[in-house]
Write a protein that holds these residues in place. Sequence first.
Motif, PDB file in Angstrom:
ATOM      1  N   PRO A  12       3.452  21.433  25.438  1.00  0.00           N
ATOM      2  CA  PRO A  12       2.255  22.067  26.020  1.00  0.00           C
ATOM      3  C   PRO A  12       2.542  23.432  26.654  1.00  0.00           C
ATOM      4  CG  PRO A  12       3.044  20.336  27.466  1.00  0.00           C
ATOM      5  CD  PRO A  12       3.911  20.309  26.244  1.00  0.00           C
ATOM      6  N   ASN A  13       2.722  24.447  25.808  1.00  0.00           N
ATOM      7  CA  ASN A  13       3.024  25.791  26.313  1.00  0.00           C
ATOM      8  C   ASN A  13       1.961  26.814  25.911  1.00  0.00           C
ATOM      9  OD1 ASN A  13       3.532  25.976  23.609  1.00  0.00           O
ATOM     10  ND2 ASN A  13       5.700  26.475  23.804  1.00  0.00           N
ATOM     11  N   ASN A  18       1.231  22.043  18.781  1.00  0.00           N
ATOM     12  CA  ASN A  18       1.656  20.838  19.513  1.00  0.00           C
ATOM     13  C   ASN A  18       1.387  20.921  21.011  1.00  0.00           C
ATOM     14  OD1 ASN A  18       2.681  19.537  17.185  1.00  0.00           O
ATOM     15  ND2 ASN A  18       4.577  20.683  17.364  1.00  0.00           N
ATOM     16  N   ASP A  19       0.273  21.510  21.409  1.00  0.00           N
ATOM     17  CA  ASP A  19      -0.026  21.671  22.832  1.00  0.00           C
ATOM     18  C   ASP A  19      -0.553  20.406  23.497  1.00  0.00           C
ATOM     19  OD1 ASP A  19       0.825  24.283  23.164  1.00  0.00           O
ATOM     20  OD2 ASP A  19      -1.108  25.113  22.562  1.00  0.00           O
ATOM     21  N   TRP A  56      -3.788  14.633  25.226  1.00  0.00           N
ATOM     22  CA  TRP A  56      -3.269  14.780  26.587  1.00  0.00           C
ATOM     23  C   TRP A  56      -2.485  16.074  26.685  1.00  0.00           C
ATOM     24  CZ3 TRP A  56       1.900  13.113  28.618  1.00  0.00           C
ATOM     25  CH2 TRP A  56       1.963  13.196  30.002  1.00  0.00           C
ATOM     26  N   ASN A  57      -2.714  16.833  27.745  1.00  0.00           N
ATOM     27  CA  ASN A  57      -2.086  18.151  27.886  1.00  0.00           C
ATOM     28  C   ASN A  57      -0.852  18.161  28.786  1.00  0.00           C
ATOM     29  OD1 ASN A  57      -3.213  17.837  30.382  1.00  0.00           O
ATOM     30  ND2 ASN A  57      -4.550  19.627  30.274  1.00  0.00           N
ATOM     31  N   THR A  64       1.081  20.065  36.511  1.00  0.00           N
ATOM     32  CA  THR A  64       1.928  20.061  35.326  1.00  0.00           C
ATOM     33  C   THR A  64       3.074  19.074  35.515  1.00  0.00           C
ATOM     34  OG1 THR A  64       1.387  22.368  34.915  1.00  0.00           O
ATOM     35  CG2 THR A  64       3.357  21.525  33.852  1.00  0.00           C
ATOM     36  N   LEU A  65       3.254  18.190  34.555  1.00  0.00           N
ATOM     37  CA  LEU A  65       4.354  17.232  34.610  1.00  0.00           C
ATOM     38  C   LEU A  65       5.594  17.812  33.942  1.00  0.00           C
ATOM     39  CD1 LEU A  65       2.408  13.959  33.815  1.00  0.00           C
ATOM     40  CD2 LEU A  65       3.355  14.666  36.006  1.00  0.00           C
ATOM     41  N   PRO A  66       6.784  17.360  34.362  1.00  0.00           N
ATOM     42  CA  PRO A  66       8.023  17.905  33.801  1.00  0.00           C
ATOM     43  C   PRO A  66       8.341  17.354  32.418  1.00  0.00           C
ATOM     44  CG  PRO A  66       8.531  16.141  35.327  1.00  0.00           C
ATOM     45  CD  PRO A  66       7.038  16.361  35.398  1.00  0.00           C
TER      46      PRO A  66
END
Length: 96
Positions: A12-13, A18-19, A56-57, A64-66
């Motif tokens: 997710p970038n 593939n975000d 899911w992002n 933001t999750l790691p």
Amino acid sequence: VSVVEFPKFFTPNNDGINDTWAIKGANSSFFPTSQIHIFNRFGKVMAEINIDNPGWNGTFNGKTLPSDDYWFSIRLIDRNGILRERKGNFSLLRNQ
């Protein structure tokens, strides 16, 4: 016939590739009833997503999750009432 795929990773970038993490090959036309849950390594629910949702992002409560491994549990019920359950894991990858 629906062929359902579960991605092994997502990135997710915001590059458009593939975000989000989402199952492929399933929607509410094939499976009108579904439950998709995503968990962290400790079993805490990070997300509940709809089968028609774009995915899911990688966030929880707006944070933001790691990068880490996450798990999913999916219950798909088709139009004939047949239940399909799948569990597995995938990786959330972020540039450090």
